[in-house]
Design a protein around this motif. Structure first.
Motif, PDB file in Angstrom:
ATOM      1  N   SER A   1       7.382   7.116  -5.312  1.00 53.43           N
ATOM      2  CA  SER A   1       7.007   8.234  -6.180  1.00 53.43           C
ATOM      3  C   SER A   1       7.344   9.570  -5.534  1.00 53.43           C
ATOM      4  O   SER A   1       7.904  10.454  -6.176  1.00 53.43           O
ATOM      5  CB  SER A   1       5.516   8.194  -6.486  1.00 53.43           C
ATOM      6  N   THR A   2       7.005   9.703  -4.255  1.00 52.00           N
ATOM      7  CA  THR A   2       7.246  10.989  -3.612  1.00 52.00           C
ATOM      8  C   THR A   2       8.748  11.224  -3.434  1.00 52.00           C
ATOM      9  O   THR A   2       9.219  12.338  -3.589  1.00 52.00           O
ATOM     10  CB  THR A   2       6.539  11.069  -2.242  1.00 52.00           C
TER      11      THR A   2
ATOM     12  N   GLU B   1       0.832  -1.202   0.000  1.00 49.67           N
ATOM     13  CA  GLU B   1       0.000   0.000   0.000  1.00 49.67           C
ATOM     14  C   GLU B   1       0.867   1.253   0.000  1.00 49.67           C
ATOM     15  O   GLU B   1       0.573   2.223  -0.663  1.00 49.67           O
ATOM     16  CB  GLU B   1      -0.933   0.040   1.224  1.00 49.67           C
TER      17      GLU B   1
ATOM     18  N   MET C   1      11.070  10.177  -5.403  1.00 46.08           N
ATOM     19  CA  MET C   1      11.600  10.550  -6.718  1.00 46.08           C
ATOM     20  C   MET C   1      11.236  12.001  -7.025  1.00 46.08           C
ATOM     21  O   MET C   1      12.033  12.758  -7.559  1.00 46.08           O
ATOM     22  CB  MET C   1      11.014   9.650  -7.805  1.00 46.08           C
ATOM     23  N   ALA C   2      10.003  12.381  -6.681  1.00 47.33           N
ATOM     24  CA  ALA C   2       9.548  13.732  -6.983  1.00 47.33           C
ATOM     25  C   ALA C   2      10.332  14.760  -6.175  1.00 47.33           C
ATOM     26  O   ALA C   2      10.646  15.837  -6.660  1.00 47.33           O
ATOM     27  CB  ALA C   2       8.058  13.863  -6.685  1.00 47.33           C
TER      28      ALA C   2
ATOM     29  N   ASN D   1      10.986   3.350 -11.788  1.00 47.46           N
ATOM     30  CA  ASN D   1      11.955   4.114 -10.992  1.00 47.46           C
ATOM     31  C   ASN D   1      13.375   3.894 -11.503  1.00 47.46           C
ATOM     32  O   ASN D   1      14.142   4.834 -11.664  1.00 47.46           O
ATOM     33  CB  ASN D   1      11.868   3.701  -9.520  1.00 47.46           C
TER      34      ASN D   1
ATOM     35  N   PRO E   1       4.784   1.912  -3.266  1.00 44.59           N
ATOM     36  CA  PRO E   1       4.796   2.611  -4.558  1.00 44.59           C
ATOM     37  C   PRO E   1       4.672   4.127  -4.383  1.00 44.59           C
ATOM     38  O   PRO E   1       5.342   4.899  -5.060  1.00 44.59           O
ATOM     39  CB  PRO E   1       3.559   2.047  -5.268  1.00 44.59           C
ATOM     40  N   THR E   2       3.840   4.552  -3.449  1.00 43.01           N
ATOM     41  CA  THR E   2       3.665   5.978  -3.206  1.00 43.01           C
ATOM     42  C   THR E   2       4.931   6.585  -2.608  1.00 43.01           C
ATOM     43  O   THR E   2       5.334   7.682  -2.966  1.00 43.01           O
ATOM     44  CB  THR E   2       2.487   6.199  -2.238  1.00 43.01           C
TER      45      THR E   2
END
Lengths: 599, 316
Positions: free
Chosen positions: A153-154, A146, A156-157, A172, A149-150
């Motif tokens: 993403s954050t 859950e 990387m951002a 990624n 992945p988020t």
């Protein structure tokens, strides 16, 4: 879609592996290969020793002395955790001077900490600081499918990147490699990695290097597949119910249908087989992939076709046959109406609650969730079988892969840190090679605890901690992790008094977990031809990134609608046409360009 | 203000400058108290807005704002080139409007009923119980719903017991939207009622007494005293909620939806989550966010204007 598959698989593994260890699955993890008579529980002659290792330990007057008498233990001082399992000395690892390496902690769901331990100071981090002088400092942490992945993403951002990446894969990995943010490790790897490490990591010829190779240089340490097939589906059936109803272990899809029907009707169940439908057709518990395998196809897998090119498994003929079967099963109530809302973890509750007598799941099932089934119904006796054959005798299961995930280093990292990680890896492999049962080294406080000479399960496994909890540069174990006949026989022949409590536990197997897992593994390795392999292990292509979400949606929607009777099987043709026109054709071109360049 | 005026007119006129400085001085503590909030507003709401530029870029996080290629309205085109964009938009608006309508009505009715309860402890207990669910996250409440709404779950068993057909609440596409709306209302109506209850306590009790003396029944009193008394609050709540017409409840749907109900359950936010966040297409996410922001702004402005024109009510 491949990206998602990889993601699901690896998260699934973490989850699975974590849960495996919820019980005393240490033994389950370390045992893997064929034994001569897998179903007959191997045990020493002494009756007192057959019940539990603790009693066995008590039977010998002074357990610690008995341990000390084994040759394996004499090499290490008392209290050294390694004395439990190594049968020859391991060269001391290269020790560094308080080296701190930041790392992302992609944590295993099962990780628990003792008392006041935290993610940044725990039994594992202290062990590594002491042994190799390296501290893997958490840069950020995530847990489970859950949040991870988020979290990626954050990170990387926000450019919140660790020096040392683990579980780097898919989109990624592709982005970091494209943006030139990974360090070229080719030279350090060549000089630092031991011959054994190189061999285990299939260097330099292994396919696993494909995703992290750019211009002939490698940018990471890939996870090794090693044919381990960690999550390949096997059929699990309640043997006690088969016996009770006078049925045989199902061998074909028709048998499977009959057994499912008999179970549902005679045992008054709400379903004939436990199924998970919200994460696609292939997952790690209550999977449906063998239904497709029985017709020689595997949805979402890129497979070789007759002309040598790669084709998308969901678009190949054979899917309709499997969908027809599944739709029929659903219509007859053999698949529960809720299967669509259930992912693998949720579907596993069907087994724990004994709501089903059959399901497809990996060989480690006896460690989890089957002990829960037994807890709720002491008569529950689950046995493993081969995935069923279709009408033409075809069988197939989705091959589990980790290829595509990797460890890597942030560009600009101090080279000594790369060297330290590779040396750490060398040391791990050395210990594995010297281990009596071919296992990963066990660390006291993690894998087991010893109280008054009694060995009890610890808070998890070292492997689990390594995988997500502390810089683990190797995944998955090479074949040596698997218990061999030879090693098992050696243990069986040994005088129980010379075995330390931990080994006695493995041999006695009071819960039957080790024996059943070994039997399942044996079956799995004998039927490796059933594997359907996904040939695409690169980073997602441009079109995959842009159209992936849409294509995955229409695919899942079409499959589920057909199975649940919301659409006729003929709608599959429409899905294929949509898939092709909405980006699928372009993806197929891109994939084949990749395939061609990696032959 | 009034005080300042009175002073200036009676005695010798101080200069305008003096008045102003006196005014500022008097209110200085108030202005100072406002400063932290202002800083917070600028720092967390206005400053991050420069990030909107990525909606017009093909943003690569590892390249940053400066180096990411500029693509103009490509992300918006990409969004609207999705064959199912209108389906997702329709789902979003339907679910959101359903939630706003039924949610406000449920909260209002509940508040009015509770207001009529005369026994204080009973009133307090019911009110507390009613908003307990608000404090559960959707992950937890959704997990409970999966079991409660299952084909063999408690609700379906109850339906079956009274002779009704079992409903596939979460897997039947035509029932999914009402399920989302009513589960949200179930979870939030109690908390939504808090503001109405607060407004109800602000009504002058003498009005009730006067109405009672005039012979108004409880029903009449509610109709002619209570409702007009909280009308401004109702207008306020409806106006504010209009800004949420494109927010159908991301968390709830993410937890509860599945491939069988994509046709009616997939909303813009879940699409952005799958494509934007999981697929690392941040620009797409930013473009959708910007679009939603603009539409919400227009809607709020419009409803504010309408509330002023029709109900003659101004929030500010």
């Amino acid at each position: 879609m491949k990206a998602l598959k990889t993601k699901i698989s690896r998260r699934a593994f973490l989850h699975g592996a974590a849960l495996t260890t919820a019980g005393l699955a240490v033994a389950a993890c370390t045992s893997a290969t064929p034994t001569a008579a897998p179903t007959s529980a191997p045990k020493p002659a002494e009756p007192s020793a057959t019940t539990a290792p603790t009693q066995a330990a008590e039977a010998t007057t002074a357990p610690t002395e008995a341990v000390a008498s084994s040759s394996a233990d004499s090499m290490f001082p008392k209290g050294d955790p390694r004395r439990w399992l190594l049968d020859r000395p391991v060269p001391a690892p290269k020790k560094y001077d308080n080296l701190v390496i930041t790392q992302n902690y992609d944590m295993n769901q099962g990780i628990k900490f003792n008392g006041n331990d935290t993610i940044s100071d725990n039994v594992m981090s202290r062990y590594l600081k002491e042994e190799i002088g390296v501290y893997y400092e958490p840069k950020w942490a995530c847990k489970g499918s859950e949040t991870c992945p988020t979290a990626w993403s954050t990170a990387m951002a926000a450019d919140d990147l660790p020096e040392f990446f683990t579980w780097l894969g898919g989109v990624n990995l592709g982005k970091l490699l494209d943006a030139d943010r990974l360090e070229d490790i080719t030279d350090i790897w060549e000089t630092t990695a031991s011959d054994l490490t190189k061999k285990n990591k299939e260097y330099p010829t292994g396919q696993i290097y494909v995703p992290i190779t750019k211009g002939g240089r490698i940018y990471g340490i890939p996870f090794s597949n090693g044919g381990y097939a960690a999550h390949d589906s096997l059929l699990w059936v309640r043997q006690d119910w088969l016996d009770e109803l006078g049925l045989k272990m199902p061998d074909t899809l028709d048998d499977l249908y009959n057994v499912a029907k008999a179970f549902k009707e005679k045992k008054q169940l709400t379903m004939g087989i436990s199924a998970a439908g919200s994460e696609g057709m292939a997952t790690w518990n209550s999977s449906l992939d063998p239904f497709f395998g029985a017709f020689g196809v595997m949805p979402t897998y890129w497979v070789k076709t007759g002309d040598g090119k790669l084709a998308y498994g969901s678009t190949l003929p054979g899917n309709t046959d499997a969908l027809t079967v599944l739709a029929n099963w659903f219509k007859e109530g053999l698949i529960e109406p809720e299967f669509v809302t259930k992912g693998a973890a949720k579907a596993a509750e069907n087994l724990a609650g004994n709501k089903a007598g059959m399901y497809f799941a990996p060989s480690w099932s006896p460690g989890w969730p089957l002990p829960d089934s037994k807890k709720n119904d002491p008569k529950a006796d689950w046995v493993s079988g081969r995935v069923p054959a279709g009408p033409t005798g075809q069988r197939g299961r989705a091959a589990f892969q980790v290829a595509g995930s990797t460890c890597a280093f942030l560009k600009g990292i101090d080279p000594i840190k790369i060297e330290a990680v590779i040396n750490h890896l060398n040391w791990i492999y050395d210990m594995q090679a010297a281990s009596v049962i071919g296992s990963h080294v066990k660390v006291e406080g993690i894998d087991y605890v010893e109280e008054n000479g009694e060995v009890k399960a610890g808070i998890g496994t070292t492997a689990e901690f390594y995988e997500g909890g502390a810089g683990y540069p190797t995944w998955y174990y090479p074949a040596m992790e698997q218990m061999t006949d030879e090693k098992m026989n050696q243990l069986l022949k040994a005088d129980p008094k010379t075995l330390n409590p931990y080994l006695l536990y493995t041999v006695n197997d009071p819960d039957g977990i080790s024996t059943k897992t070994r039997a399942a593994n044996s079956l799995k390795f004998q039927t490796m031809d059933d594997q359907i392999v996904n040939q695409f292990i690169g980073a997602p292509t441009a079109t995959m990134t842009e159209a992936g979400a849409r294509l995955e949606k229409i695919e899942r929607e079409a499959y589920i609608k057909i199975i649940t009777g919301g659409a006729p099987v003929s709608d599959w043709e429409k899905f294929v046409a949509d898939w092709k026109s909405q980006g699928g054709d372009k993806i197929t071109e891109e994939i084949n360009a990749w395939w061609l360049s990696h032959q | 203000m009034g005080v300042a005026k009175a002073t200036s007119s009676s005695i010798a006129k101080p200069s305008a400058k003096a008045v102003r400085s006196w005014r500022v001085k008097r209110k200085l503590p108030l202005y100072l108290m406002l400063v932290p909030a202002l800083i917070g507003l600028v720092l967390f709401h206005y400053y991050p807005m420069y990030g909107i530029v990525i909606a017009f870029q093909k943003y690569e996080p590892l390249l940053g704002f400066q180096k990411s290629p500029w693509v103009g309205f490509y992300q918006f085109e990409l969004l609207f080139s999705q064959p199912d964009i209108w389906e997702m938009l329709r789902n979003t608006v339907t679910i959101a409007v359903g939630k706003i309508t039924f949610g406000q009505v449920a909260s209002l009715v509940f508040a009015l009923l509770l207001h009529e309860v005369r026994i204080p402890w009973f009133k307090r207990t019911i009110q507390s119980l009613s908003y307990v669910l608000h404090f559960l996250s959707w992950v937890i409440f959704g997990g409970m719903l999966l079991d409660v709404l299952a084909s063999q779950g408690i609700i379906n068993n109850a339906l079956a017991a009274i002779g009704l057909a079992r409903l596939a609440f979460l897997t039947n596409a035509s029932v999914f939207q009402p399920t989302m709306i009513f589960s949200e209302v179930w979870k939030e109506f109690g908390f939504g009622a808090v503001i109405f209850l607060a407004a109800l306590t602000g009504i002058d009790p003498t009005l009730y007494e006067a109405a009672a003396v005039d012979g108004a029944s409880r029903w009449k009193r509610m109709l002619h005293v209570t409702l007009p008394g909280i009308a401004p609050t109702i207008v306020l709540m409806v106006t504010l909620s209009l800004g949420g017409v494109l927010n159908a409840g991301f968390e709830q749907i993410l937890v509860l939806y599945n491939p069988a109900v994509y046709a009616t359950g997939d909303i813009i936010d879940t699409y952005v989550y799958r494509a934007g966040l999981l697929g690392l297409q941040f620009s797409l996410g930013a473009a959708v966010g910007l679009l939603k922001g603009i539409i919400s702004l227009v809607l709020i402005a419009l409803s504010y204007y309408l509330a002023d024109r029709i109900a003659n009510y101004r929030i500010f």
